[in-house]
Write an enzyme that holds these catalytic residues in place. Structure first.
Site, short mmCIF file in Angstrom:
data_model
loop_
_atom_site.label_atom_id
_atom_site.label_comp_id
_atom_site.label_asym_id
_atom_site.label_seq_id
_atom_site.Cartn_x
_atom_site.Cartn_y
_atom_site.Cartn_z
N SER A 161 -3.99 45.77 118.18
CA SER A 161 -4.25 45.40 116.79
C SER A 161 -5.21 44.22 116.74
O SER A 161 -5.23 43.40 117.67
CB SER A 161 -2.94 45.00 116.10
OG SER A 161 -3.20 44.42 114.84
N TYR A 169 4.45 39.57 115.85
CA TYR A 169 3.82 40.88 116.07
C TYR A 169 2.50 40.69 116.82
O TYR A 169 2.20 41.38 117.80
CB TYR A 169 3.58 41.53 114.70
CG TYR A 169 2.78 42.81 114.71
CD1 TYR A 169 3.37 44.02 115.00
CD2 TYR A 169 1.41 42.80 114.41
CE1 TYR A 169 2.63 45.20 114.99
CE2 TYR A 169 0.67 43.96 114.39
CZ TYR A 169 1.27 45.17 114.68
OH TYR A 169 0.53 46.33 114.66
#
Lengths: 449, 249
Positions: free
Chosen positions: B142, B155
């Protein structure tokens, strides 16, 4: 727990636009939880938002977006029966199955609708006089109730739920999957025939000669008045045979869409510009026959994405009514005169013949003529639409709920005699009135009367 | 890559096949002729996805149940997948950051799904592909792993670790002729981001899917999706910490 996002939603007419709380499940098992989430007081399923008015809106309440539940589950090449989820779009079905030689049995004027939405509106197409509504081709569907139970509904199984859900505007539950019978085709072309008529009588007489055509519709110049009132271009056709087309007979276009990049200013469409457009359109379509591809024949406006923006930020309503044959000539004449006199520009108006009514409790079509036209949502539009409603009622007609944004609850009951039966079935399927929309609240369908 | 391991008739394993990006990616590969092995925990959903790919593309589609955080089950799972030509790892969860800050079980799931589980299964894949001397691996990390923000750093840190892992894995497998593509999507319009406000450059999952396919085909090392994130993150990386820590995002 489902995530609800605050969204300003509108139908395709962009009138009205309302604050709703939308959730968008991506997995099948999430749907019953989303449907019953206490975050919202009540909820309505929404597909691709192509109904024009407030059918897929729910002011300050829940909207369940089904566009991600769009999977194909099975296809039987022998029978042409496709089993798919309710969120599957007609565009997706066409893209997948047209190259294999199958076509939608019924398609509305846009392919950007979902299977579930099309069943809930029981959509019709240019072939209603021959093939009926979409429901004629629906073998069964799974209806998720507020209780969490799923009913498999067909003409034999749970027929009351079947006929209430067909055309039931999503108020009985959520159509999670359906089986639709596709029709075999040999080509992706239509042998189209254009016939110009000089007035309403000639138009209706010409419709009487529809017999040989599977598809038939008329573009009607609704700003023409006097002796030209009702002048039209009838556009009719049948599937072309393979020897009538060159190249790959099943070629199906991935042509690029043009887009309307901005909202047109409100003055762009006025009675003068529309009158000019209509006159040009009429002049450009002399009588002739030619082979045309599916796209411009069935979905001419899909070539321009967001075409609804030409009506500007104020939006528009689409007014569609049906009048029985016995009164349709008088009724259409009065409607056209009223619209013409009002100076409210209708860019697009179409007229066609409907075949017989089916057993759907809230189904729109019955034998007669149907007129559909766009009216900009300018000042006084609600009052004007209600003036048209009176004319329609006086001629024994009714309006189409999938397009409606203005009807009154009283007139709904005058137009749809089976409404109380519908409400009774809904009360059995949805005793807590979980499934509601801005349309059902405006028209007081279901719940406390 | 030879015709046999890429394109028609080749088998691609999708790990975490029920996520929004994985769904679109599976269809993208199926349309290009690949047979699919869909792995995930939700069997009902996997069966729907398998049926969809079969009806649309007519390819072979198998499903294998996969519990990402049951690491001990991974060797048996990998064995059951049989011979695959490529693996796309789309495992990932992103609960609201504050839940991870307060609740260790949530935080641990973020770390285990986004990092540990990927390492566990990809180690097995890598060992076999290395011996065989062919195959491709694409791993979804990501842009959140490029520079950790206060609103999403747990995250982000797991994805950052995964990006680092793929970089090393790529170097290790290079000599064996196995490609490893690190895919770094920005915000994608899926359930993971639904309801979040004002997401920059939000793209549909189909866009990421086609970027993954093209990246794998040309054996790209790192793919940003959509592409402008490469430049944006290059700028983000040079912002000094004394400024970064004061940024409110």
């Amino acid at each position: 727990m489902s995530t609800f996002a605050q969204r300003d939603l509108a139908g395709w007419g962009r009138f009205p636009s309302q604050n709703c709380f939308a959730t968008r499940p991506e997995k099948r098992r999430e749907v019953p939880y989303a449907a019953n989430d206490e975050f919202v007081s009540d909820i309505i399923a929404r597909g691709l938002g192509r109904s024009y008015g407030d059918a897929a809106l729910n002011l300050d309440a829940g909207v369940l977006l089904l566009e991600k539940l769009n999977r194909f589950l099975d296809f039987d090449a022998q029978t042409g029966v496709l089993h798919a989820e309710g969120g599957a779009s007609f565009a997706d079905i066409l893209e997948t199955f047209v190259p294999r030689g199958y076509f939608l049995p019924v398609t509305p004027g846009t392919k950007f609708v979902t299977l579930g939405g099309a069943i809930a509106c029981d959509v019709h197409g240019k072939n209603h006089h021959r093939d009926g509504c979409l429901s004629e081709w629906v073998e069964e569907f799974d209806l998720l109730l507020a209780s969490g139970e799923t009913l498999t509904c067909s003409r034999e199984q749970h027929p009351a739920a079947f006929w209430a859900t067909i055309g039931g505007m999503g108020l009985t539950g959520i159509i999670t999957t359906a089986k639709l019978r596709l029709i075999p085709i040999e080509t992706t072309s239509i042998r189209a025939s254009y016939t110009r008529t000089k007035d309403l009588d000639e138009t209706l007489a010409e419709f009487g000669r529809d017999g040989d055509f599977r598809y038939s519709v008329a573009w009607i110049d609704c700003l023409a008045s006097g002796a030209s009132l009702g002048r039209s271009v009838l556009i009719r056709g049948n599937h072309a045979a393979p020897d009538e087309v060159s190249g790959d007979p099943l070629e199906f276009g991935a042509k690029r869409q043009k887009a309307v990049p901005v909202d047109f200013p409100d003055f762009a469409l006025n009675s003068l510009s529309v009158k000019a457009f209509n006159a040009l359109y009429y002049a450009a379509h002399p009588d002739r026959e030619k082979i045309v591809p599916f796209e411009p024949f069935f979905w001419p406006l899909d070539a321009v994405s967001d075409w609804n923006r030409i009506y500007g930020a104020r939006g528009f309503i689409q007014y569609q009514c049906v009048l029985p044959f016995e009164t349709s000539r008088d009724g259409l004449k009065t409607l056209l005169e009223t619209i013409s006199a009002s100076g409210r520009a209708s860019f697009l108006a179409v007229l066609k013949t409907f075949g017989p009514q089916n057993l759907g409790l809230l189904d729109f079509p019955f034998s007669g003529h149907t007129l559909a036209l766009d009216l900009p949502a300018s000042a006084g539009i609600v009052e004007f639409a209600r003036e048209l409603d009176e004319i329609v009622l006086n001629h024994g007609g009714r309006v189409y709920l999938a397009k409606d944004a203005t009807l009154s609850p009283e007139n709904l009951r005058r137009m749809y005699p089976q409404i109380e039966e519908f409400v009774a079935v809904k009360a059995r399927l949805d005793p807590d009135n979980r499934f509601q929309s801005s349309l059902s609240k405006r028209l007081r369908i279901g719940g406390a009367q | 890559m030879s015709e046999k391991t890429f394109g028609k008739g080749a088998r691609v394993l999708i790990l975490g096949a029920t996520s929004g990006i994985a769904r679109a990616t599976a269809l993208e590969f199926a349309r290009r002729g690949f047979d699919l092995v869909l792995a995930g925990r939700d069997r009902e959903e996997l069966e729907i996805l398998a049926a969809d790919a079969r009806v649309r593309c007519g390819n072979g589609v198998e499903i294998v149940e996969f519990d990402a955080t049951n690491f001990d089950s991974h060797p048996d799972f990998w064995h059951r997948c049989g011979d695959v030509d490529g693996v796309i790892c789309a495992l990932g969860v992103m609960p609201p950051q504050q839940e991870s800050e307060r609740d260790w079980e949530t935080c641990r799931a973020v770390i285990e799904v986004n990092y540990t589980a990927c390492v566990s299964i990809l180690n097995l894949v890598a060992n076999d592909f290395e011996v065989r001397g062919s195959g491709f691996i694409a791993v979804l990390t990501s842009v959140a792993g490029e520079r950790a923000r206060k609103s999403n750093y747990i995250y982000g840190s797991a994805k950052s670790g995964l990006s680092a892992y793929t970089e090393g894995l790529r170097a290790r497998l290079f000599a064996a002729g196995v490609s490893v593509t690190t895919v770094k999507p920005g915000p994608v319009d899926t359930a993971m981001t639904w309801g979040m406000e004002k997401l920059p450059l939000l793209v549909p999952p189909e866009k990421v899917a086609s970027d993954i396919y093209r990246g794998v085909r040309r054996k790209a090392d790192v793919v940003f999706s959509p592409a402008p994130w490469r430049l944006i993150m290059a700028i983000m990386r040079v912002v000094p910490s004394f400024i970064w820590k004061r940024l409110d995002f």
